[in-house]
Scaffold this active site. Sequence first.
Site, PDB file in Angstrom:
ATOM      1  N   GLU A 234      -8.426   9.210  34.363  1.00 50.45           N
ATOM      2  CA  GLU A 234      -7.581   8.269  35.335  1.00 50.45           C
ATOM      3  C   GLU A 234      -8.807   7.392  35.947  1.00 50.45           C
ATOM      4  O   GLU A 234      -8.207   6.524  36.429  1.00 50.45           O
ATOM      5  CB  GLU A 234      -6.723   8.853  36.332  1.00 50.45           C
ATOM      6  CG  GLU A 234      -5.531   9.473  35.695  1.00 50.45           C
ATOM      7  CD  GLU A 234      -4.655  10.388  36.857  1.00 50.45           C
ATOM      8  OE1 GLU A 234      -5.043   9.886  37.940  1.00 50.45           O
ATOM      9  OE2 GLU A 234      -4.249  11.083  36.419  1.00 50.45           O
TER      10      GLU A 234
ATOM     11  N   ASP B 130     -18.508  25.832  38.742  1.00 47.91           N
ATOM     12  CA  ASP B 130     -19.010  26.907  38.982  1.00 47.91           C
ATOM     13  C   ASP B 130     -17.969  28.067  38.225  1.00 47.91           C
ATOM     14  O   ASP B 130     -16.658  28.167  38.355  1.00 47.91           O
ATOM     15  CB  ASP B 130     -19.318  27.381  40.469  1.00 47.91           C
ATOM     16  CG  ASP B 130     -19.876  28.541  40.592  1.00 47.91           C
ATOM     17  OD1 ASP B 130     -20.747  28.730  40.613  1.00 47.91           O
ATOM     18  OD2 ASP B 130     -19.013  29.691  41.090  1.00 47.91           O
TER      19      ASP B 130
HETATM   20  C1  NOJ Z   1     -22.718  30.875  39.594  1.00 48.98           C
HETATM   21  C2  NOJ Z   1     -23.602  29.942  40.600  1.00 48.98           C
HETATM   22  O1  NOJ Z   1     -24.765  29.463  39.832  1.00 48.98           O
HETATM   23  C3  NOJ Z   1     -24.392  31.309  41.525  1.00 48.98           C
HETATM   24  O2  NOJ Z   1     -25.448  30.683  42.274  1.00 48.98           O
HETATM   25  C4  NOJ Z   1     -23.230  31.996  42.318  1.00 48.98           C
HETATM   26  O3  NOJ Z   1     -23.711  33.132  42.919  1.00 48.98           O
HETATM   27  C5  NOJ Z   1     -22.280  32.535  41.493  1.00 48.98           C
HETATM   28  N1  NOJ Z   1     -21.744  31.405  40.519  1.00 48.98           N
HETATM   29  C6  NOJ Z   1     -20.892  32.745  42.227  1.00 48.98           C
HETATM   30  O4  NOJ Z   1     -20.303  31.602  42.561  1.00 48.98           O
END
Ligand code: NOJ
Length: 543
Positions: free
Chosen positions: A270, A221
């Site tokens: 790994e 993310d």
């Molecule tokens: C991207 C994620 O896909 C989204 O849903 C989220 O709100 C933001 N990152 C923050 O984590």
Amino acid sequence: MTQYLADSTRHPHASDQPVAATDWWRDAVIYQVYPRSFADGNGDGMGDIPGVRERLPYLRDLGVDAVWLSPFYASPQADAGYDVADYRAIDPMFGTLHDADGLIRDAHRLGLRIIVDLVPNHSSDQHEWFKQALREGPGSPLRQRYHFRPGKGGNGELPPNDWESVFGGPAWTRAADGEWFLHLFAPEQPDFNWEHPAVQDEFRSILRFWLDMGVDGFRIDVAHGLVKADGLPDIGAHEQLKLLGNDVLPFFDQDGVHEVYRSWRRILDEYHGERIAVAEAWTPTVERTANYVRSDELHQAFNFQYLGTKWDAAELREVIDRSLDAMRPVAAPTTWVLSNHDVVRHATRLSADQRTYDVRRARAASLLMLALPGSAYVYQGEELGLPEVTDLPDEVRQDPAFFRAAGQDGFRDGCRVPIPWTAEGGSYGFGSGGSWLPQPASWASLSVEAQTGDPASTLELYRAALRLRRELPGLGAGESVHWQDAPQGVLVFRRPGFVCTVNTTGAPVTLPAPGTVLLSSAPVEVTADGAVLPSDTTVWWAV
Ligand code: NOJ
């Protein structure tokens, strides 16, 4: 927990024997499960891991290679689980670690791989480290794991810089003791300080925790956000939302992030069984995206430039070429994605009239995507042709962006509505206890049950396309397409033993038939004079 970890070494990839490289991820079709909205096993109206487990055979039969699950970790759900309070625990609303272990094992038995979401840019404000940071007060070393700063102005009453949150408003919130902390998203999602060795160590340990559990990979993310420019300099512009993805900002796509991924790649390598990582990195260009998938970094990155392209032949051709060209020097597979839990579903987004949806175009777009070399991502429900739900009442909305940014549409709830499994029943088979977001009545006829066995349905189109992708191994492989001459608004490209034609126009187009029809997104007529490609239609041909 200790006992649990010891047990997990029995996962299917655990072995002392070297595992031959399969490169499974290079052409994989990866299905995104949004756990809240996929299937509800315990009848509380919210999807959960037992629900996903029950439905794994559906995913196997659909023909995908891997399943990526959005976060299911312990979380107060200020941003639907992208605010993690404990990276090694499952939120009770989704189940237990035991359920997660069962999910991984069941998936492997069915030949499916599991990719989990890792959220390293920020934690929840309920994470133990952040609670400690608040408790300890200004100057404490425990604060340095986040970005705390004194404010500007005579009394520190102004934020330390001009950065704006992706969800709207300032990216800083003032703690009760007067210092401010940085959050690129909601205030409940404080950003980690990735310069701090403890943060780096902690995430290496979290990676290992889930790798030991047997997961096959991670979706990272905000992969472009971890490292902030030295001194946290002002941007000097307002409406920074418009700059996101179009510029390198002092908080996004800084070159320093790549060192983090090099260290993670060493860990992934790994482990047996080709564990992978895919970057969610909104960068200004596909060329900058390619930096995340250099051979010593991550394996894949989402191709958001493709996702953002209109239903226009010339623009599609350009983005396809540019994407393939950008990945070639780093020898990474290109990825293709049309929908996810953050954007308007493509059945609605690609429609000429944004007030309605256009499943015909969506089907054509999906067949185009699945004919391209590389790895494709399918978001739950797109195989049913689901539209965006555009009329959710404000009272049911949960997207923090909706609450923070007056005038913003709060679009992200509309693509997160639980999917319909059956034509009847309170929540169309999602679960026995209703559904956390209301489903439109029209979804009965879009349910898995209603579409199964109907050769004209979108579900059967996806099943056939994914079956053909497996049978024609050249389809996902390779790193280029060979364009053929085509009338305006039409794309024709050749792959080994295969031609794909796409008519993006609103009128039928007649072409010499390139071969025999394998699959088409709408009925195609082939006569002695040629093939009549209907409007907004993609056809796969064997040649
Ligand atoms: C991207 C994620 O896909 C989204 O849903 C989220 O709100 C933001 N990152 C923050 O984590």
